[in-house]
Scaffold this active site. Sequence first.
Site, mmCIF file in Angstrom:
data_model
loop_
_atom_site.group_PDB
_atom_site.id
_atom_site.type_symbol
_atom_site.label_atom_id
_atom_site.label_comp_id
_atom_site.label_asym_id
_atom_site.label_seq_id
_atom_site.Cartn_x
_atom_site.Cartn_y
_atom_site.Cartn_z
ATOM 1 N N ASP A 22 9.270 -4.004 0.211
ATOM 2 C CA ASP A 22 9.548 -3.071 -0.894
ATOM 3 C C ASP A 22 9.728 -3.824 -2.216
ATOM 4 O OD1 ASP A 22 9.958 -0.605 -2.025
ATOM 5 O OD2 ASP A 22 12.061 -0.458 -1.417
ATOM 6 N N HIS A 39 1.190 -4.352 -6.061
ATOM 7 C CA HIS A 39 0.722 -4.289 -4.667
ATOM 8 C C HIS A 39 -0.201 -5.465 -4.347
ATOM 9 C CE1 HIS A 39 2.737 -0.570 -4.107
ATOM 10 N NE2 HIS A 39 1.986 0.105 -4.967
ATOM 11 N N LEU A 129 -0.442 -14.073 19.663
ATOM 12 C CA LEU A 129 0.514 -13.630 18.635
ATOM 13 C C LEU A 129 0.125 -12.225 18.184
ATOM 14 C CD1 LEU A 129 0.536 -16.909 16.501
ATOM 15 C CD2 LEU A 129 2.154 -16.243 18.298
HETATM 16 C C1 IPE Z 1 9.144 2.030 2.320
HETATM 17 O O1 IPE Z 1 9.225 1.845 0.952
HETATM 18 C C2 IPE Z 1 7.702 2.069 2.749
HETATM 19 C C3 IPE Z 1 6.990 0.810 2.663
HETATM 20 C C4 IPE Z 1 7.501 -0.344 2.345
HETATM 21 C C5 IPE Z 1 5.595 0.885 3.024
HETATM 22 P P1 IPE Z 1 9.349 3.080 -0.053
HETATM 23 O O2 IPE Z 1 9.425 2.493 -1.420
HETATM 24 O O3 IPE Z 1 8.281 4.064 0.209
HETATM 25 O O4 IPE Z 1 10.749 3.719 0.382
HETATM 26 P P2 IPE Z 1 11.735 4.674 -0.407
HETATM 27 O O5 IPE Z 1 10.917 5.845 -0.908
HETATM 28 O O6 IPE Z 1 12.317 3.892 -1.539
HETATM 29 O O7 IPE Z 1 12.785 5.068 0.584
HETATM 30 C C1 IPE Z 2 6.491 -1.202 -1.539
HETATM 31 O O1 IPE Z 2 6.673 -1.332 -2.907
HETATM 32 C C2 IPE Z 2 5.059 -0.930 -1.178
HETATM 33 C C3 IPE Z 2 4.817 0.430 -0.681
HETATM 34 C C4 IPE Z 2 5.704 1.338 -0.491
HETATM 35 C C5 IPE Z 2 3.435 0.770 -0.397
HETATM 36 P P1 IPE Z 2 6.942 -0.074 -3.825
HETATM 37 O O2 IPE Z 2 5.643 0.400 -4.369
HETATM 38 O O3 IPE Z 2 7.734 0.954 -3.109
HETATM 39 O O4 IPE Z 2 7.794 -0.727 -4.974
HETATM 40 P P2 IPE Z 2 9.006 -0.067 -5.747
HETATM 41 O O5 IPE Z 2 10.032 0.327 -4.738
HETATM 42 O O6 IPE Z 2 8.461 1.118 -6.485
HETATM 43 O O7 IPE Z 2 9.491 -1.139 -6.661
HETATM 44 MG MG MG Z 3 9.749 1.261 -2.931
#
Ligand code: IPE
Ligand code: IPE
Ligand code: MG
Length: 234
Positions: A22, A39, A129
């Site tokens: 995240d 990303h 793995l």
């Molecule tokens: C969780 O992150 C999903 C992934 C890392 C793929 P999100 O950014 O979607 O989660 P929330 O919405 O903050 O809970």
């Molecule tokens: C996690 O990073 C990746 C996915 C959920 C696909 P985010 O895109 O949720 O990044 P933040 O939380 O907005 O910073």
């Molecule tokens: Mg996020």
Amino acid sequence: MLFKKKEIHVDSRLSHIAFIMDGNGRWAKKRAMPRKFGHRQGAKSFERVVCECKRLGIKTVTVYAFSTENWSRPKDEVDSIIELLSSYIDRAQKEKDTRFVFLGDKSVLGDDLQKRMTSLEEETKDRPLTLNIAFNYGGRAEIVHACNELIGQGAKRSVSEKDISEHLYTSASPDPDLIVRTAGECRISNFLLWQSAYSEFYFTDVLWPDFDEKELHRAIESFYKRKRNFGGVT
Ligand code: IPE
Ligand code: IPE
Ligand code: MG
């Protein structure tokens, strides 16, 4: 003076590590860049971290790449994440010792992508793995899917925990010993709900694109300081 880098040792207590990757969006925002740039950087971290896990001898790694709820994001962001998955599948061909498993419902993805995901799984299924990539994955949807499979098979008796575990997308993997979540959020966000019953959690403020080998070692060191009871007394 030269200091030798401390080597970290991993044993069978840590056979499976999972990551909630995240913070990509916030990483990009801090740089006044579009979220998809975050990303892209996150995908680089993912490859680095997986490589270091393998070097350390961790047998199973799971990453949360795209959740069932992430479809609610702007289309161009979603498209950019799908594109990153697609280009990773090409690079994955060079990994010779890794079995790839996709956790989640592939059926809503493009036909070509689905085919490439399935063939990667097939071609690598006998390798030592495991890299589980959770894509269009939700823990609740996974449990519902397992129940429906059991119903579809005409289960005529009450189902057991073992039955459910065997019908989850993760049926080939042990439960995660350690779940790492980056970017300061202390929640599970629908990840491995069933499998995390006795996992250790490690939360860090570091944003995923900044999560590197050093941060991984910190998480592992923290894991080895924990005392796991599994409900018993020791
Ligand atoms: C969780 O992150 C999903 C992934 C890392 C793929 P999100 O950014 O979607 O989660 P929330 O919405 O903050 O809970
Ligand atoms: C996690 O990073 C990746 C996915 C959920 C696909 P985010 O895109 O949720 O990044 P933040 O939380 O907005 O910073
Ligand atoms: Mg996020």
